[in-house]
Design an enzyme around this catalytic site. Structure first.
Site, PDB file in Angstrom:
ATOM      1  N   HIS A  50      77.207   5.207  86.690  1.00  0.00           N
ATOM      2  CA  HIS A  50      76.464   4.035  86.214  1.00  0.00           C
ATOM      3  C   HIS A  50      75.044   4.033  86.774  1.00  0.00           C
ATOM      4  O   HIS A  50      74.554   3.045  87.330  1.00  0.00           O
ATOM      5  CB  HIS A  50      77.192   2.742  86.603  1.00  0.00           C
ATOM      6  CG  HIS A  50      77.043   1.668  85.560  1.00  0.00           C
ATOM      7  ND1 HIS A  50      78.098   1.077  84.924  1.00  0.00           N
ATOM      8  CD2 HIS A  50      75.935   1.086  85.046  1.00  0.00           C
ATOM      9  CE1 HIS A  50      77.655   0.169  84.069  1.00  0.00           C
ATOM     10  NE2 HIS A  50      76.346   0.157  84.130  1.00  0.00           N
ATOM     11  N   ARG A  97      79.233   1.075  77.832  1.00  0.00           N
ATOM     12  CA  ARG A  97      80.385   0.523  78.539  1.00  0.00           C
ATOM     13  C   ARG A  97      81.558   1.469  78.374  1.00  0.00           C
ATOM     14  O   ARG A  97      81.795   2.022  77.305  1.00  0.00           O
ATOM     15  CB  ARG A  97      80.745  -0.872  78.001  1.00  0.00           C
ATOM     16  CG  ARG A  97      79.772  -1.975  78.400  1.00  0.00           C
ATOM     17  CD  ARG A  97      79.820  -2.255  79.903  1.00  0.00           C
ATOM     18  NE  ARG A  97      78.936  -3.337  80.303  1.00  0.00           N
ATOM     19  CZ  ARG A  97      77.694  -3.172  80.726  1.00  0.00           C
ATOM     20  NH1 ARG A  97      77.167  -1.943  80.770  1.00  0.00           N
ATOM     21  NH2 ARG A  97      76.967  -4.214  81.120  1.00  0.00           N
ATOM     22  N   ASP A 104      78.119   7.978  81.691  1.00  0.00           N
ATOM     23  CA  ASP A 104      77.537   7.246  82.813  1.00  0.00           C
ATOM     24  C   ASP A 104      78.361   5.997  83.103  1.00  0.00           C
ATOM     25  O   ASP A 104      78.050   5.251  84.024  1.00  0.00           O
ATOM     26  CB  ASP A 104      76.084   6.852  82.491  1.00  0.00           C
ATOM     27  CG  ASP A 104      75.375   6.223  83.676  1.00  0.00           C
ATOM     28  OD1 ASP A 104      75.345   6.858  84.746  1.00  0.00           O
ATOM     29  OD2 ASP A 104      74.873   5.082  83.543  1.00  0.00           O
ATOM     30  N   GLU A 117      85.920   2.053  86.135  1.00  0.00           N
ATOM     31  CA  GLU A 117      84.896   2.385  87.129  1.00  0.00           C
ATOM     32  C   GLU A 117      84.825   1.403  88.287  1.00  0.00           C
ATOM     33  O   GLU A 117      84.300   1.736  89.356  1.00  0.00           O
ATOM     34  CB  GLU A 117      83.522   2.479  86.465  1.00  0.00           C
ATOM     35  CG  GLU A 117      82.954   1.176  85.977  1.00  0.00           C
ATOM     36  CD  GLU A 117      81.557   1.357  85.372  1.00  0.00           C
ATOM     37  OE1 GLU A 117      80.635   0.710  85.876  1.00  0.00           O
ATOM     38  OE2 GLU A 117      81.396   2.135  84.415  1.00  0.00           O
TER      39      GLU A 117
END
Length: 332
Positions: free
Chosen positions: A295, A234, A258, A263
């Site tokens: 992600h 996260r 990622d 985001e």
């Protein structure tokens, strides 16, 4: 049984339709994320299905309860974006997919590490332009390096197995120590020791209030010079401004993300023709030793199949007042 899906992408439709071939569910798909701006549109459904960037706060829960929604089903493992106290207050069940394909995320984390280290993404672009120079592509051996793994649940455990195959020394931190990992040679240590001794640090833990911004200016100073950081968990585990400062001062030698704290305004969207106003991510992308994916770590056929089947089974069992097949799936 009727389900409204939010933050829907084409692959969500594909895999959830495969899991509903007997048509026992009626689906409503929304491309927008769930939040106060759209919740009034929810009507005549038994459950809503949400993803990582949907905002299911108290305001949203109140409206869902007034519309007769009984379940908020997360098609992911984390649930930090859901107000659980509000869910309890309004009598709404919350379920998730606690383990879909740990290997998918772990393999992506290792792929990012290898790419960042050996600069294969840059080499690919060079060779396509007929540039066969090796200057600027120097990496290091993973063999013998010390990797600190924060969180040894299913994903962290899978990452440890992969890293062990490269001949790395493994340190780990978790509230619960895994005896199988200890037998494999993983050493559990405190966070301070992990920070000080690790050449590479990979985050594989859920986001809770206690670990928000666990990577910050203070903890970065405890790390080795040139440390490589990986985050596939996260975004808010990392204080982004502190990491940027660490990159500028050469304290951080490489960063692979990622996930990103802001985001929800960027990821899962095609913004190639837009002007991105987020100066922080623009700054991150300007560093040559930063690698960002949007992600993507969960994104395999196996994972999406498991996510869809587990989610619809959770909803079906809860609506039928059955005991969940996987008790870890029930959050509230």
């Amino acid at each position: 049984m009727k389900i409204a899906f939010f933050s829907t992408q084409p692959y969500d439709r594909e895999f959830f339709n495969q899991a509903n071939q007997d048509e026992r569910f009626a689906y409503q798909f929304y491309e927008t994320h769930l939040g106060p701006h759209i919740v009034e549109a929810v009507n005549d459904v038994d459950a809503v299905c949400v993803f990582v960037n949907d905002r299911v706060n108290r305001e949203v829960m109140e409206v869902l309860a007034s519309r007769g929604v009984k379940i908020v089903a997360l098609r992911c493992a984390g649930f930090n974006n859901v107000d659980l106290d509000a869910a309890r207050a309004y009598g709404i069940s919350v379920c998730r997919v606690p383990a879909y394909s740990p290997e998918a995320v772990a393999e992506h984390a290792m792929a990012m590490l290898l790419t960042l280290n050996r600069k294969t993404h840059k080499a690919y672009n060079r060779v396509r332009e007929q540039n066969f120079s090796l200057n600027g592509l120097l990496g290091f051996n993973l063999y013998g390096k010390t990797i600190g793994v924060v969180g040894t649940g299913k994903i962290g455990k899978a990452f440890c197995r992969i890293a062990k195959g490269f001949g790395c020394e493994l340190l780990a931190f978790d509230i619960y120590e895994d005896p199988q990992l200890k037998e494999m040679g993983v050493s559990y240590v405190g966070m301070e020791e992990l920070y000080k001794a690790s050449d590479i640090i990979s985050l594989h833990c859920p986001l809770v209030p206690e670990n928000k911004h666990m990577v910050n200016r203070e903890t970065i100073q405890q790390m080795k010079d040139g440390v490589v950081l990986l985050n596939t968990s996260r975004g808010a585990l990392i204080h982004t401004d502190a990491v940027i400062d660490g990159l500028k001062k050469r304290k951080i030698g490489g960063l692979a993300l990622d996930v990103y704290e802001q985001e929800e305004k960027l990821f899962f969207k095609d913004l190639s023709g837009a002007i991105i106003e987020d100066d922080t991510i623009q700054r991150l992308m300007s560093f040559p030793n930063v690698l960002i994916t949007a992600h993507q770590a969960f994104f395999t056929k196996e994972a999406l199949t498991q996510i869809a089947s587990t989610t619809v089974r959770n909803i079906e069992e809860l609506l039928s007042n059955q005991v969940l097949s996987n008790q870890q799936a029930l959050v509230v």
